[in-house]
Motif scaffolding. Structure first.
Motif, PDB file in Angstrom:
ATOM      1  N   PRO A  86     -40.528  -6.947 -26.413  1.00 11.90           N
ATOM      2  CA  PRO A  86     -41.828  -7.019 -26.191  1.00 11.90           C
ATOM      3  C   PRO A  86     -42.391  -8.021 -25.449  1.00 11.90           C
ATOM      4  CG  PRO A  86     -41.354  -6.475 -28.603  1.00 11.90           C
ATOM      5  CD  PRO A  86     -40.204  -6.534 -28.005  1.00 11.90           C
ATOM      6  N   GLU A  87     -41.947  -9.084 -25.775  1.00 12.63           N
ATOM      7  CA  GLU A  87     -42.148 -10.401 -25.078  1.00 12.63           C
ATOM      8  C   GLU A  87     -41.844 -10.176 -23.639  1.00 12.63           C
ATOM      9  OE1 GLU A  87     -39.597  -9.777 -26.892  1.00 12.63           O
ATOM     10  OE2 GLU A  87     -37.924 -11.260 -26.531  1.00 12.63           O
ATOM     11  N   PHE A  88     -41.111  -9.394 -23.092  1.00 15.88           N
ATOM     12  CA  PHE A  88     -40.941  -9.370 -21.716  1.00 15.88           C
ATOM     13  C   PHE A  88     -41.276  -7.910 -21.141  1.00 15.88           C
ATOM     14  CE2 PHE A  88     -37.471 -12.283 -22.815  1.00 15.88           C
ATOM     15  CZ  PHE A  88     -37.642 -13.465 -22.269  1.00 15.88           C
ATOM     16  N   PHE A  89     -42.059  -7.288 -21.758  1.00 15.02           N
ATOM     17  CA  PHE A  89     -42.254  -5.749 -21.463  1.00 15.02           C
ATOM     18  C   PHE A  89     -42.810  -5.780 -19.944  1.00 15.02           C
ATOM     19  CE2 PHE A  89     -44.631  -1.724 -21.778  1.00 15.02           C
ATOM     20  CZ  PHE A  89     -43.625  -1.107 -21.591  1.00 15.02           C
ATOM     21  N   SER A  90     -44.232  -6.733 -19.930  1.00 15.54           N
ATOM     22  CA  SER A  90     -45.089  -6.406 -19.136  1.00 15.54           C
ATOM     23  C   SER A  90     -44.361  -7.158 -17.778  1.00 15.54           C
ATOM     24  CB  SER A  90     -46.588  -7.439 -19.138  1.00 15.54           C
ATOM     25  OG  SER A  90     -46.179  -8.503 -19.429  1.00 15.54           O
ATOM     26  N   GLN A  91     -43.737  -8.054 -18.041  1.00 14.38           N
ATOM     27  CA  GLN A  91     -42.743  -8.714 -16.914  1.00 14.38           C
ATOM     28  C   GLN A  91     -41.959  -7.731 -16.411  1.00 14.38           C
ATOM     29  OE1 GLN A  91     -41.158 -12.676 -17.681  1.00 14.38           O
ATOM     30  NE2 GLN A  91     -39.282 -11.921 -17.019  1.00 14.38           N
ATOM     31  N   ARG A  92     -41.143  -6.953 -17.160  1.00 17.34           N
ATOM     32  CA  ARG A  92     -40.080  -5.886 -16.543  1.00 17.34           C
ATOM     33  C   ARG A  92     -40.911  -4.884 -15.672  1.00 17.34           C
ATOM     34  NH1 ARG A  92     -36.652  -9.188 -17.907  1.00 17.34           N
ATOM     35  NH2 ARG A  92     -35.654  -9.276 -19.881  1.00 17.34           N
ATOM     36  N   LEU A  93     -41.884  -4.481 -16.275  1.00  9.89           N
ATOM     37  CA  LEU A  93     -42.864  -3.542 -15.637  1.00  9.89           C
ATOM     38  C   LEU A  93     -43.054  -3.937 -14.042  1.00  9.89           C
ATOM     39  CD1 LEU A  93     -44.589  -1.579 -18.262  1.00  9.89           C
ATOM     40  CD2 LEU A  93     -42.260  -1.135 -17.404  1.00  9.89           C
ATOM     41  N   ILE A  94     -43.737  -5.170 -14.196  1.00 15.59           N
ATOM     42  CA  ILE A  94     -44.327  -5.949 -12.936  1.00 15.59           C
ATOM     43  C   ILE A  94     -43.114  -5.918 -12.051  1.00 15.59           C
ATOM     44  CG2 ILE A  94     -45.038  -7.785 -11.945  1.00 15.59           C
ATOM     45  CD1 ILE A  94     -46.983  -7.730 -14.436  1.00 15.59           C
ATOM     46  N   ASP A  95     -41.977  -6.392 -12.589  1.00 14.25           N
ATOM     47  CA  ASP A  95     -41.003  -6.666 -11.443  1.00 14.25           C
ATOM     48  C   ASP A  95     -40.283  -5.241 -10.775  1.00 14.25           C
ATOM     49  OD1 ASP A  95     -40.713  -9.262 -12.180  1.00 14.25           O
ATOM     50  OD2 ASP A  95     -39.192  -8.898 -13.875  1.00 14.25           O
ATOM     51  N   VAL A  96     -40.206  -4.423 -11.771  1.00 19.49           N
ATOM     52  CA  VAL A  96     -39.651  -3.174 -11.429  1.00 19.49           C
ATOM     53  C   VAL A  96     -40.992  -2.514  -9.933  1.00 19.49           C
ATOM     54  CG1 VAL A  96     -39.463  -0.477 -11.871  1.00 19.49           C
ATOM     55  CG2 VAL A  96     -38.575  -2.145 -13.370  1.00 19.49           C
ATOM     56  N   GLY A  97     -42.162  -2.589 -10.182  1.00 21.68           N
ATOM     57  CA  GLY A  97     -43.160  -2.206  -9.431  1.00 21.68           C
ATOM     58  C   GLY A  97     -43.116  -3.097  -8.112  1.00 21.68           C
ATOM     59  N   VAL A  98     -42.911  -4.291  -8.004  1.00 23.37           N
ATOM     60  CA  VAL A  98     -42.715  -5.088  -7.094  1.00 23.37           C
ATOM     61  C   VAL A  98     -41.314  -4.741  -6.314  1.00 23.37           C
ATOM     62  CG1 VAL A  98     -42.351  -7.630  -6.138  1.00 23.37           C
ATOM     63  CG2 VAL A  98     -44.063  -6.883  -8.010  1.00 23.37           C
ATOM     64  N   LEU A  99     -40.171  -4.513  -6.876  1.00 21.68           N
ATOM     65  CA  LEU A  99     -39.225  -4.197  -6.376  1.00 21.68           C
ATOM     66  C   LEU A  99     -39.053  -2.885  -5.610  1.00 21.68           C
ATOM     67  CD1 LEU A  99     -36.388  -5.396  -9.025  1.00 21.68           C
ATOM     68  CD2 LEU A  99     -37.028  -6.408  -6.813  1.00 21.68           C
ATOM     69  N   VAL A 100     -39.758  -1.840  -6.325  1.00 25.87           N
ATOM     70  CA  VAL A 100     -39.792  -0.524  -5.711  1.00 25.87           C
ATOM     71  C   VAL A 100     -40.697  -0.743  -4.521  1.00 25.87           C
ATOM     72  CG1 VAL A 100     -40.748   1.847  -6.254  1.00 25.87           C
ATOM     73  CG2 VAL A 100     -39.382   0.879  -7.931  1.00 25.87           C
ATOM     74  N   ASP A 101     -41.975  -1.234  -4.543  1.00 28.79           N
ATOM     75  CA  ASP A 101     -42.606  -1.711  -3.523  1.00 28.79           C
ATOM     76  C   ASP A 101     -42.042  -2.189  -2.266  1.00 28.79           C
ATOM     77  OD1 ASP A 101     -45.667  -1.231  -2.758  1.00 28.79           O
ATOM     78  OD2 ASP A 101     -45.233  -3.257  -2.091  1.00 28.79           O
ATOM     79  N   GLY A 102     -41.145  -3.131  -2.593  1.00 26.31           N
ATOM     80  CA  GLY A 102     -40.562  -3.912  -1.637  1.00 26.31           C
ATOM     81  C   GLY A 102     -39.326  -3.090  -1.065  1.00 26.31           C
ATOM     82  N   LEU A 103     -38.922  -2.233  -1.778  1.00 26.32           N
ATOM     83  CA  LEU A 103     -37.719  -1.177  -1.090  1.00 26.32           C
ATOM     84  C   LEU A 103     -38.372  -0.075  -0.253  1.00 26.32           C
ATOM     85  CD1 LEU A 103     -35.308  -1.344  -4.302  1.00 26.32           C
ATOM     86  CD2 LEU A 103     -34.951  -2.048  -1.923  1.00 26.32           C
TER      87      LEU A 103
END
Ligand SMILES: C[S@@+](CC[C@H](N)C(=O)[O-])C[C@H]1O[C@@H](n2cnc3c(N)ncnc32)[C@H](O)[C@@H]1O
Length: 440
Positions: A86-103
Motif C-alpha cells: 500500500p505504501e508504494f501503490f500510487s507510485q507503481r501506478l504512476i510509474d506504469v503510466g509514465v512508462l506506457v506513455d514513454g513507450l
C-alpha cells in the motif's frame, strides 16, 4: 487584474503569430536561468571503475538473485504486487503510466520485460493486449510469474506470453524481434549493464524503444540498499544517467531521453484558487526545487533505436491551433452553393502529423456541421488533405471547400483534425475552431 489585461491583449496576438509566443517564452527562459544556476550541479559519478570486477561476478549475482526469490518468506506478497504494498501503490501506478506513455505502447506490441521478477507488470501488459516476453536470471521468480498468469482467468493466453530464464549475458531472443523493452527497478541490479544495452539494441526492431524506471543518485549507498545487500547479497549498482545515455548511443541507440515527471512524494498540491497565480509564476521556485530533487533521485529513461519524435502513427500530444484566415465578420453562405474557406493550422503539440493517404497515421483536416442550437447535422461533413507532413511548431495553410447546405438557417461549423481510424484531436484535448454561419 494586470495579468488579466495582459493575457487578453496578448492572446489574439499570439494566436495570429505563434512565433511571438515562442520568442516570449524563450526570453523568460533565458531570464530565469541565472536564478536556477544552483540546480546545475556537477554530474554524479558512477562506480564505473568497478564495472569490470562486477561483470566477472555475474554468475555469482545470478545465484544471489535466485536465492532472494527462493528464500523469500512471503511469496504471496510478491505475487500480489502492486496491491500488497500500500505504501508504494500510487507510485507503481504512476510509474506504469509514465512508462506506457514513454513507450508509446499499443495493444499488439511485442514487449520484452527484462528483470521481470514475479511478472506483475508483464501481466498488466498482457491484459492490455501486448505479447509479453519475460526474461530474468531467477527460475523461481519466473515460475511464480507464470503462476500469476495462470491463476487469473482473464489472462490473454492467445497472446502466447513467454517466460525465459537466461544466463545474464545473452538474451534468448533473435535479433529484431521485439517492439519494446521495459525494465522496472531492474537495470541497476544487472552487473554487466553495458553488455545488456547492446543486447537490448540487438533484439529491438528498427523503431524500437526501451523504457526503464530506476533509482537515481545515491541509491547504492542509501541505508535501505546497504541493508538489502547485507541481508541478501543482491547487487545494488550506482548508475549515472549521463553514462547510461553515452553507453546507449555507443551501443547503436540513436537517442536517450529522460522523462521530466516526478513521482510521489514529489507531487505537490496547491489551493485550487491559486492555480492561475501558480501558472503565472508564483511558487515556481518551490515547485522547481521539488521537481529537480525528484529527477535526481529517480529516473524514467527512454532509449530509441529509431527516430524518437512521435508521429500520428503513435501519437502523444495532439494539439492543433486552427484559425480562419479572412474577413472577421460572420460567415454568410448562399443556400445550395459550396464555399471555400482558408485556414491556418499550427501544430502546437509534440507529434509529427503524417499526411500519407490510407497509410497508418493518416491525418486530415475535418469539420462537423451542427445547427446553431448544437443539434448535429453531419459529424463527418468535411475532410481536407494536409498539404504536407506537419512537424511540431510548424504552420500550414489550407483551402477547404465546404459542401452546399440546402436548408436556410443558422449553423455551426466545428473544425478539427483527425487521425483516420484512430481519433479526432478534440478527443485528445485540442480545442476545435467553431465557425458560426448563416445560410440564406
Ligand atoms: C527489484 S527486482 C524487480 C523485479 C520486478 N521488475 C518487479 O518490479 O517486481 C530486480 C529483478 O532483477 C532481476 N535481475 C538480477 N540480475 C539480473 C540480470 N543480470 N539480468 C536480468 N535480470 C536480473 C532479479 O532477478 C529481479 O527479478
Amino acid at each position: 487584474m494586470i495579468s488579466d489585461i495582459l493575457r487578453r491583449a496578448l492572446r489574439p496576438l499570439f494566436q495570429r503569430a505563434p512565433w511571438l509566443r515562442t520568442l516570449a517564452l524563450g526570453s523568460v527562459d533565458l531570464l530565469v536561468r541565472p536564478a536556477l544556476f544552483p540546480y546545475r550541479r556537477a554530474r554524479p559519478s558512477s562506480n564505473a571503475d568497478d564495472a569490470a570486477m562486477l561483470e566477472l561476478k555475474t554468475d555469482e549475482f545470478n545465484r544471489e538473485a535466485e536465492h532472494y526469490f527462493a528464500a523469500y518468506p512471503d511469496p504471496d506478497r510478491l505475487l500480489d504486487k502492486p496491491f500488497s504494498e500500500p505504501e508504494f501503490f500510487s507510485q507503481r501506478l504512476i510509474d506504469v503510466g509514465v512508462l506506457v506513455d514513454g513507450l508509446r505502447l499499443r495493444p499488439g506490441d511485442v514487449v520484452l520485460e527484462l528483470g521481470a521478477g514475479t511478472c506483475w507488470l508483464s501481466h498488466l501488459l498482457n491484459r492490455y493486449g501486448c505479447k509479453t516476453i519475460v526474461v530474468d536470471v531467477s527460475p523461481t521468480a519466473l515460475s511464480m510469474g507464470r503462476s500469476l498468469f495462470e491463476r487469473d482467468p482473464r489472462t490473454n493466453w492467445h497472446l502466447e506470453p513467454e517466460f525465459h530464464v537466461y544466463d545474464g549475458h545473452t538474451l534468448p531472443l533473435d535479433a529484431g524481434t521485439v517492439d519494446r523493452v521495459v525494465l522496472y527497478d531492474a537495470f541497476h541490479h544487472i552487473p554487466n549493464p553495458w553488455q545488456l544495452l547492446g543486447e537490448m539494441r540487438r533484439v529491438l526492431r528498427p523503431n524500437g524503444i526501451v523504457a526503464m524506471s530506476e533509482p537515481g543518485r545515491g541509491h547504492s549507498t542509501s541505508p535501505s540498499s546497504l541493508a538489502e545487500t547485507a541481508a541478501t547479497g543482491v547487487l545494488e549498482n550506482e548508475l549515472a544517467l549521463e553514462e547510461i545515455a553515452e553507453r546507449a548511443l555507443a551501443s547503436g541507440f540513436v537517442a536517450a531521453r529522460v522523462i521530466l515527471s516526478g513521482r510521489p512524494p514529489s507531487l505537490l498540491e496547491i489551493d485550487a484558487r491559486d492555480l492561475r497565480p501558480f501558472m503565472g509564476g508564483r511558487s515556481f521556485g518551490r515547485y522547481w526545487k521539488n521537481l529537480c530533487t525528484a529527477l535526481d533521485s529517480h529516473h524514467y529513461i527512454l532509449l530509441f533505436a529509431g527516430d524518437p519524435e512521435p508521429t500520428t502513427r503513435r501519437p502523444k500530444r495532439l494539439v492543433a491551433n486552427i484559425r480562419r484566415i479572412g474577413p472577421r465578420r460572420a460567415l454568410q453562405i448562399s443556400r445550395g452553393k459550396p464555399i471555400e474557406l482558408m485556414f491556418d493550422v499550427h501544430n502546437a503539440g509534440d507529434t509529427h502529423w503524417l499526411r500519407g493517404e490510407n497509410a497508418a497515421g493518416w491525418t486530415r483536416f475535418g469539420a462537423h456541421l451542427y445547427h446553431s442550437d448544437r443539434t448535429l447535422v453531419d459529424y463527418d461533413w468535411v475532410r481536407a488533405s494536409l498539404p504536407q507532413d506537419v512537424a511540431p511548431e510548424q504552420n500550414v495553410h489550407l483551402v477547404v471547400t465546404l459542401p452546399a447546405i440546402q436548408e436556410p438557417g443558422n449553423y455551426l461549423v466545428v473544425c478539427d483534425l483527425v487521425i483516420e481510424g484512430a481519433t479526432w484531436f478534440a478527443e485528445r484535448g485540442t480545442r476545435p475552431l467553431e465557425v458560426p454561419c448563416r445560410v440564406v
